[in-house]
Motif scaffolding. Structure first.
Motif, mmCIF file in Angstrom:
data_model
loop_
_atom_site.group_PDB
_atom_site.id
_atom_site.type_symbol
_atom_site.label_atom_id
_atom_site.label_comp_id
_atom_site.label_asym_id
_atom_site.label_seq_id
_atom_site.Cartn_x
_atom_site.Cartn_y
_atom_site.Cartn_z
ATOM 1 N N UNK A 43 6.702 119.486 73.598
ATOM 2 C CA UNK A 43 6.029 119.620 72.298
ATOM 3 C C UNK A 43 6.981 119.432 71.108
ATOM 4 N N UNK A 44 8.265 119.706 71.291
ATOM 5 C CA UNK A 44 9.211 119.565 70.172
ATOM 6 C C UNK A 44 9.632 118.103 70.033
ATOM 7 N N UNK A 45 9.185 117.468 68.954
ATOM 8 C CA UNK A 45 9.511 116.054 68.776
ATOM 9 C C UNK A 45 11.016 115.844 68.578
ATOM 10 N N UNK A 46 11.703 116.838 68.003
ATOM 11 C CA UNK A 46 13.146 116.639 67.804
ATOM 12 C C UNK A 46 13.962 116.860 69.078
ATOM 13 N N UNK A 47 13.258 117.030 70.202
ATOM 14 C CA UNK A 47 13.961 117.117 71.484
ATOM 15 C C UNK A 47 14.255 115.725 72.052
ATOM 16 N N UNK A 48 13.645 114.699 71.431
ATOM 17 C CA UNK A 48 13.818 113.346 71.974
ATOM 18 C C UNK A 48 13.903 112.322 70.842
ATOM 19 N N UNK A 49 14.427 111.155 71.181
ATOM 20 C CA UNK A 49 14.410 110.026 70.254
ATOM 21 C C UNK A 49 13.370 109.053 70.790
ATOM 22 N N UNK A 50 12.304 108.875 70.022
ATOM 23 C CA UNK A 50 11.247 107.947 70.438
ATOM 24 C C UNK A 50 11.624 106.533 70.028
ATOM 25 N N UNK A 51 11.244 105.566 70.832
ATOM 26 C CA UNK A 51 11.536 104.185 70.445
ATOM 27 C C UNK A 51 10.716 103.762 69.233
ATOM 28 N N UNK A 52 9.654 104.519 68.944
ATOM 29 C CA UNK A 52 8.857 104.213 67.750
ATOM 30 C C UNK A 52 9.316 105.019 66.523
ATOM 31 N N UNK A 53 10.371 105.825 66.664
ATOM 32 C CA UNK A 53 10.911 106.529 65.490
ATOM 33 C C UNK A 53 11.514 105.511 64.525
ATOM 34 N N UNK A 54 11.531 105.881 63.239
ATOM 35 C CA UNK A 54 12.283 105.047 62.307
ATOM 36 C C UNK A 54 13.756 105.383 62.509
ATOM 37 N N UNK A 55 14.602 104.491 62.034
ATOM 38 C CA UNK A 55 16.043 104.704 62.165
ATOM 39 C C UNK A 55 16.448 106.009 61.462
ATOM 40 N N UNK A 56 15.827 106.297 60.320
ATOM 41 C CA UNK A 56 16.161 107.528 59.585
ATOM 42 C C UNK A 56 15.830 108.778 60.395
ATOM 43 N N UNK A 57 14.667 108.744 61.024
ATOM 44 C CA UNK A 57 14.280 109.896 61.847
ATOM 45 C C UNK A 57 15.263 110.056 63.009
ATOM 46 N N UNK A 58 15.645 108.954 63.609
ATOM 47 C CA UNK A 58 16.605 109.024 64.718
ATOM 48 C C UNK A 58 17.907 109.683 64.259
ATOM 49 N N UNK A 59 18.397 109.269 63.118
ATOM 50 C CA UNK A 59 19.656 109.828 62.605
ATOM 51 C C UNK A 59 19.498 111.334 62.382
ATOM 52 N N UNK A 60 18.375 111.739 61.809
ATOM 53 C CA UNK A 60 18.144 113.179 61.568
ATOM 54 C C UNK A 60 18.122 113.952 62.879
ATOM 55 N N UNK A 61 17.472 113.381 63.888
ATOM 56 C CA UNK A 61 17.391 114.090 65.174
ATOM 57 C C UNK A 61 18.778 114.239 65.807
ATOM 58 N N UNK A 62 19.590 113.221 65.665
ATOM 59 C CA UNK A 62 20.951 113.314 66.226
ATOM 60 C C UNK A 62 21.727 114.407 65.486
ATOM 61 N N UNK A 63 21.572 114.442 64.169
ATOM 62 C CA UNK A 63 22.320 115.446 63.400
ATOM 63 C C UNK A 63 21.846 116.859 63.712
ATOM 64 N N UNK A 64 20.565 116.991 64.082
ATOM 65 C CA UNK A 64 20.031 118.325 64.394
ATOM 66 C C UNK A 64 20.163 118.691 65.867
ATOM 67 N N UNK A 65 20.674 117.778 66.678
ATOM 68 C CA UNK A 65 20.777 118.063 68.117
ATOM 69 C C UNK A 65 21.607 119.325 68.328
ATOM 70 N N UNK A 66 21.220 120.090 69.334
ATOM 71 C CA UNK A 66 21.925 121.348 69.603
ATOM 72 C C UNK A 66 23.352 121.057 70.098
ATOM 73 N N UNK A 67 24.315 121.787 69.576
ATOM 74 C CA UNK A 67 25.690 121.712 70.099
ATOM 75 C C UNK A 67 26.256 123.121 70.077
ATOM 76 N N UNK A 68 27.579 123.237 70.033
ATOM 77 C CA UNK A 68 28.189 124.559 69.930
ATOM 78 C C UNK A 68 29.331 124.451 68.935
ATOM 79 N N UNK A 69 30.111 125.508 68.815
ATOM 80 C CA UNK A 69 31.136 125.498 67.751
ATOM 81 C C UNK A 69 32.508 125.100 68.283
#
Ligand code: TRP
Length: 339
Positions: free
Chosen positions: A208-234
């Motif tokens: 259900x969480x769209x920011x869990x994936x990069x869709x091939x139909x996403x715009x390039x801007x949305x893709x960049x935002x999703x990468x920046x919001x991807x979970x990481x650690x410190x």
């Protein structure tokens, strides 16, 4: 008979929902690489018969069928050099599946882990088609006597079953070597792309969480935002790939970087050792834009012209039929069907 020294590749993608980065890296991008290998004939299918093993909305199914075709084309599958078509347009798949249903054993299918996962506790209520899914997959491959099948590692067991079915047919009907035993082509640096918010789960079209994936139909801007919001650690990037084992989200981003840049994970880690994600993520985003941007843009162009996609799929179905029909005829003769 076709030239047997040639490698014949068959693969398929289900038109079930949003195509994402996992479908691209795990399957579609490799379809293009295989097409560009010498002496290799490639047949790529949109497997709508498989899609209806679980309920589908008819209008969505039609739209998603075009979407998978658009993704093939946008990624660089050339409809002249390769065959691109829709499974339900070539009746040989369903016909051969019936014959192979009578070759495959219940016990073989009962061992399929994907059925158990998909059916869950509700096995009694799932469609017979869902149980039979792997036999149809064997039929897809054997309808063309394909020799090589690129698949994600979750399909390994199904491919083993295809080999068992092919071998059993050849023995039962005393037609040694009639069906070649198809070889899986599995692997690549990102055969398994994980969820951007939970690195222990696969990237999935149904999350259900769209920011869990990069869709091939996403715009390039949305893709960049999703990468920046991807979970990481410190923690910073470690010195060795081994240290990523306990950091699944980071491991996933490194795998994606490796797959998009054509490097190994070791090389990526070496390049970024000690860096934080404030450095790594923008670099990954730039790389993703460079590697995927053209495909995403081209996909939007194809989708804006469904008549062009339909024409390509119709021509592809004719070519697929021309390959399948003689093989089906020989199969029926081996079984003893009157004609
Ligand atoms: N089961 C495959 C998947 O989910 C799709 C598929 C159907 C397929 N038929 C195939 C893949 C034949 C390879 C060959 O990924």
């Amino acid at each position: 008979m076709t030239n047997v020294s040639k490698k014949r590749v068959f693969s398929g993608v289900q038109p079930t929902a949003n195509l994402h980065l996992g479908n691209y890296l795990g399957a579609i991008r490799r379809f293009v690489e295989l097409q560009n290998e010498p002496a290799t004939e490639c047949i790529y299918c949109v497997v709508d018969l498989h899609a209806i093993t679980v309920p589908q909305d008819p209008e969505k199914l039609r739209a998603q069928t075009r979407e998978v075709a658009a993704a093939y084309l946008a990624a660089g599958v050339d409809p002249v050099r390769s065959v691109i078509f829709v499974q339900s347009n070539v009746s040989a798949h369903a016909e051969l599946a019936w014959i192979l249903n009578c070759v495959a054993r219940m016990g073989w299918l009962e061992r399929m882990t994907q059925f158990k996962d998909k059916a869950g506790k509700n096995a009694e209520r799932s469609s017979v088609g869902l149980f039979d899914y792997p036999v149809l997959m064997a039929a897809d491959i054997l309808t063309y006597k394909a020799t090589h099948v690129p698949v994600g590692d979750d399909q390994k067991q199904h491919l083993e079953l295809s080999r068992d079915i092919a071998a059993r047919f050849n023995t039962d009907f005393k037609v040694d070597g009639f069906f070649p035993l198809p070889e899986p082509i599995i692997g690549g640096p990102a055969a398994r792309v994980m969820n951007l918010q939970d690195g222990t789960k696969k990237m999935s079209k149904s999350d259900p969480a769209d920011n869990s994936r990069i869709n091939l139909t996403d715009s390039v801007d949305v893709m960049v935002k999703k990468i920046k919001k991807a979970k990481t650690d410190t923690l910073p990037m470690p010195a060795h790939v081994d240290e990523l084992k306990s950091r699944p989200e980071v491991d996933n981003l490194v795998s994606i970087y490796a797959a998009l840049s054509g490097q190994t994970k070791e090389q990526v880690v070496a390049e970024f050792v000690g860096a934080g994600f404030g450095v790594f993520k923008p670099r990954l985003a730039d790389l993703a834009v460079e590697a995927l941007g053209p495909t995403m843009t081209s996909m939007a162009t194809y989708l804006a012209d469904p008549a062009q996609i339909d024409a390509i799929l119709r021509a592809g179905a004719d070519r697929a039929n021309a390959i399948a029909q003689p093989i089906l005829k020989d199969t029926k003769a081996a079984v003893g069907f009157w004609s």
